[in-house]
Design an enzyme around this catalytic site. Structure first.
Site, PDB file in Angstrom:
ATOM      1  N   CYS A  13       0.879  -1.165   0.000  1.00  0.00           N
ATOM      2  CA  CYS A  13       0.000   0.000   0.000  1.00  0.00           C
ATOM      3  C   CYS A  13       0.912   1.209   0.000  1.00  0.00           C
ATOM      4  CB  CYS A  13      -0.921   0.017   1.222  1.00  0.00           C
ATOM      5  SG  CYS A  13      -1.965   1.500   1.283  1.00  0.00           S
TER       6      CYS A  13
ATOM      7  N   CYS B 284      -0.622   4.315   2.463  1.00  0.00           N
ATOM      8  CA  CYS B 284      -0.730   4.177   3.923  1.00  0.00           C
ATOM      9  C   CYS B 284      -0.477   2.725   4.306  1.00  0.00           C
ATOM     10  CB  CYS B 284      -2.084   4.675   4.429  1.00  0.00           C
ATOM     11  SG  CYS B 284      -3.495   3.995   3.533  1.00  0.00           S
ATOM     12  N   SER B 285      -1.518   1.999   4.718  1.00  0.00           N
ATOM     13  CA  SER B 285      -1.318   0.597   5.096  1.00  0.00           C
ATOM     14  C   SER B 285      -2.588  -0.217   4.890  1.00  0.00           C
ATOM     15  CB  SER B 285      -0.860   0.497   6.556  1.00  0.00           C
ATOM     16  OG  SER B 285      -1.818   1.101   7.412  1.00  0.00           O
ATOM     17  N   CYS B 286      -3.289   0.016   3.778  1.00  0.00           N
ATOM     18  CA  CYS B 286      -4.505  -0.741   3.478  1.00  0.00           C
ATOM     19  C   CYS B 286      -4.160  -2.235   3.422  1.00  0.00           C
ATOM     20  CB  CYS B 286      -5.104  -0.275   2.161  1.00  0.00           C
ATOM     21  SG  CYS B 286      -5.691   1.430   2.219  1.00  0.00           S
TER      22      CYS B 286
END
Length: 204
Positions: free
Chosen positions: A108, A111-113
């Site tokens: 991602c 961000c941190s999906c």
């Protein structure tokens, strides 16, 4: 400005992410905004009961059931909903399959999906700036650092997970596993193999 002052609470938080989280947890607990017991229950649920065991079960079934595998690759969402592996952070899933020709890897970049219902809480490295940048620029080097060395004939495809679409890698089934049950197959599936930064365990 207040945020630039060393007296501001934000400036007093430790630099290490884990310590920062603990400090924030302490502050919120003291203010009565969170219940530590409830927080521990949520973390335990995502770490141990939800994922990555759920994802491993899906992969094992795909290895054992060609019809399930075909449908999973065509449209994963109805199958995952039926299995109960759906909901917040698990909407709009796409499953991509590793083959001798193509190795898939998920990142991602913004961000941190991450597919929480299938894989649990994302590892720290998945959220790091280094991984998010380098996975796109030099995926083979990143894979090598994870211990995955691929033949030059195998292409590496990087998928950018977003809030709209999240990805699960269907790793290649290890050789010599023809007689194993789905439960035994699931035990060979690693979290990293479903992100694409690792491979399944070798059959015993």
């Amino acid at each position: 400005m207040p945020h630039d002052s060393s007296d501001h609470p934000h400036a007093l938080l430790p630099p290490d992410p884990a310590l920062r989280v603990k400090a924030l947890e302490t502050i919120l607990t003291r203010k009565g905004l969170i219940d530590p017991a409830a927080l521990d229950e949520i973390i335990d649920t995502y770490q141990n009961r939800i994922g990555p065991k759920n994802g491993a079960r899906v992969v094992a079934r795909a290895w054992a059931d060609p019809a399930f595998r075909s449908e999973l690759l065509r449209d994963a969402n109805p199958l995952l909903a039926e299995l109960g592996y759906y909901g917040r952070q698990g909407e709009h899933m796409v499953v991509v399959e590793n083959t001798d020709q193509t190795h898939n890897m998920v990142v991602c970049t913004l961000c941190s999906c991450y597919p929480w219902p299938l894989l649990g809480i994302p590892p720290g490295w998945y959220k790091s700036d280094a991984y998010r940048a380098r996975a796109v620029r030099e995926p083979r080097k990143v894979l090598a650092e994870f211990g995955v060395t691929l033949p030059e004939t195998t292409a590496v495809r990087v998928w950018d997970s977003t809030a709209e679409v999240r990805y699960l890698v269907l790793p290649q089934r290890p050789k010599g596993t023809e007689g194993l049950s789905e439960e035994e197959l699931a035990a060979l599936v690693t979290r990293d193999s479903m992100i694409g930064t690792g491979l399944p365990k070798v059959a015993p």
